[in-house]
Design a protein around this motif. Structure first.
Motif, PDB file in Angstrom:
ATOM      1  N   LYS A  54      -5.605   9.906  -6.116  1.00  0.00           N
ATOM      2  CA  LYS A  54      -4.770   9.624  -4.943  1.00  0.00           C
ATOM      3  C   LYS A  54      -3.347  10.157  -5.130  1.00  0.00           C
ATOM      4  CE  LYS A  54      -5.374   5.171  -5.381  1.00  0.00           C
ATOM      5  NZ  LYS A  54      -6.096   5.181  -6.685  1.00  0.00           N
ATOM      6  N   SER A  55      -2.743   9.813  -6.274  1.00  0.00           N
ATOM      7  CA  SER A  55      -1.367  10.280  -6.514  1.00  0.00           C
ATOM      8  C   SER A  55      -1.325  11.794  -6.627  1.00  0.00           C
ATOM      9  CB  SER A  55      -0.810   9.672  -7.809  1.00  0.00           C
ATOM     10  OG  SER A  55      -0.699   8.282  -7.683  1.00  0.00           O
ATOM     11  N   THR A  56      -2.314  12.355  -7.281  1.00  0.00           N
ATOM     12  CA  THR A  56      -2.363  13.821  -7.425  1.00  0.00           C
ATOM     13  C   THR A  56      -2.385  14.474  -6.052  1.00  0.00           C
ATOM     14  OG1 THR A  56      -3.536  13.612  -9.529  1.00  0.00           O
ATOM     15  CG2 THR A  56      -3.688  15.734  -8.395  1.00  0.00           C
ATOM     16  N   PHE A 184       3.766   7.379   0.809  1.00  0.00           N
ATOM     17  CA  PHE A 184       4.004   6.152   0.049  1.00  0.00           C
ATOM     18  C   PHE A 184       2.936   6.046  -1.030  1.00  0.00           C
ATOM     19  CE2 PHE A 184       5.896   5.301   4.158  1.00  0.00           C
ATOM     20  CZ  PHE A 184       7.033   4.567   3.868  1.00  0.00           C
ATOM     21  N   ASP A 185       3.358   6.013  -2.282  1.00  0.00           N
ATOM     22  CA  ASP A 185       2.382   5.896  -3.366  1.00  0.00           C
ATOM     23  C   ASP A 185       2.453   4.504  -3.982  1.00  0.00           C
ATOM     24  OD1 ASP A 185       0.494   6.320  -5.260  1.00  0.00           O
ATOM     25  OD2 ASP A 185       1.463   8.035  -6.218  1.00  0.00           O
ATOM     26  N   GLU A 186       1.592   3.628  -3.526  1.00  0.00           N
ATOM     27  CA  GLU A 186       1.550   2.232  -3.981  1.00  0.00           C
ATOM     28  C   GLU A 186       2.946   1.607  -4.012  1.00  0.00           C
ATOM     29  OE1 GLU A 186      -1.091   1.157  -7.066  1.00  0.00           O
ATOM     30  OE2 GLU A 186      -2.224   3.031  -6.985  1.00  0.00           O
ATOM     31  N   PRO A 187       3.606   1.600  -2.852  1.00  0.00           N
ATOM     32  CA  PRO A 187       5.007   1.179  -2.818  1.00  0.00           C
ATOM     33  C   PRO A 187       5.226  -0.290  -3.160  1.00  0.00           C
ATOM     34  CG  PRO A 187       4.154   1.397  -0.597  1.00  0.00           C
ATOM     35  CD  PRO A 187       3.111   1.963  -1.518  1.00  0.00           C
TER      36      PRO A 187
END
Ligand code: ADP
Ligand code: MG
Length: 264
Positions: A54-56, A184-187
């Motif tokens: 996901k982050s990638t 938004f990455d796991e904000p």
């Protein structure tokens, strides 16, 4: 009479389009052919187990990683490349920065500048990157901090703010560049549970305002109530996608069911 082609929607293209996107780190094949579209004004939620990529994927959209194969477009433009005939040319650093300016990103860790006040953090990019006057940048920063409920904390340093407040400053800071897309990455993953709500409220407000957002999250309530679409990713592929309420209530694939049984 003007003729319109059936194939062309006037001004219409997705905000993000991924076509067979692959990403490898050395021999590690992480993204294995991602196809998806995010439309303007859409709140697009991305869920999946840790390590699924996901982050990638977000980092590829934001030029922090280069894709290994496929095509990735933001607002109708190839990310990092220019196409000429059937050849691709890498964009120069300056052109890449120009593309990135349109994308705001908020991370799990707020990464505020510790030696700057909330107001200075929000002013920094417009002044440094866009060469805006401090007066104009300050006025906007004040307005954005008001908007995230921190109008009375503008002079505070990050260490004097709670995690939830710091994350709201980070959102204001991303908005200061007036992005057309927010990632938004796991904000809320690093926040104490009682502080999660205030950050989600700010994101909900942004969504209602029409911001296009890709949100990697484990907050299924947010996905259900605010999301327009939900993608479940596992091991570098999109396993299942649809309307959040539909996917959450009636997951079709065993992998989705197994994941949801752990997080719901
Ligand atoms: P998620 O965000 O879904 O938890 P990530 O995108 O962070 O997953 O990571 C997916 C996989 O890619 C993990 O196995 C991770 O170790 C690997 N990975 C991420 N970035 C790098 C990198 N720069 N070099 C090597 N491997 C990486
Ligand atoms: Mg991640």
């Amino acid at each position: 009479m003007t003729k319109f082609s059936k194939d062309v929607v006037p001004g219409g293209h997705p905000m993000v389009r991924a076509e067979g996107v692959h990403k490898s780190f050395g021999h590690a094949h992480i993204l294995k052919g991602i196809d998806l579209e995010v439309n303007p004004r859409e709140v697009f939620c991305l869920i999946g187990p840790s390590g699924s990529g996901k982050s990638t994927f977000l980092r590829c959209i934001n030029h922090l990683e280069k894709i290994s194969a496929g095509r990735l477009y933001v607002d109708g433009r190839l990310v990092g490349y220019r196409q000429h005939g059937d050849k691709l040319y890498e964009l120069k650093e300056k052109e890449v920065s120009a593309q990135r300016r349109d994308i705001g990103m908020v991370f799990q860790r707020f990464n505020l500048f510790p030696h700057m006040t909330a107001l200075e953090n929000v002013m920094e990019a417009p002044v440094q990157v866009r060469r805006e006057s401090r007066a104009v940048a300050r006025e906007r920063a004040q307005r954005l901090l008001d908007r995230v409920g921190l109008g009375d904390r503008t002079g505070h340093y990050p260490a004097q703010l709670s995690g939830g407040q710091q994350q709201r400053v980070a959102i204001a800071r991303a908005l200061a560049m007036e992005p057309k897309l927010m990632l938004f990455d796991e904000p809320t993953s690093a926040l104490d549970p009682e502080l999660v709500g205030e950050v989600l409220d700010v994101m909900r407000d942004l969504a209602e305002d029409g911001m296009t957002m890709i949100v990697v999250t484990h907050e299924m309530g947010f996905a259900r109530e605010v999301g327009d679409s939900l993608v479940f990713m596992d091991d570098g592929v999109v396993v299942e996608s649809g309307h959040p309420r539909e996917v959450l209530a009636h997951p079709q694939h065993d992998r989705t069911k197994a994941f949801l049984s752990k997080v719901l």
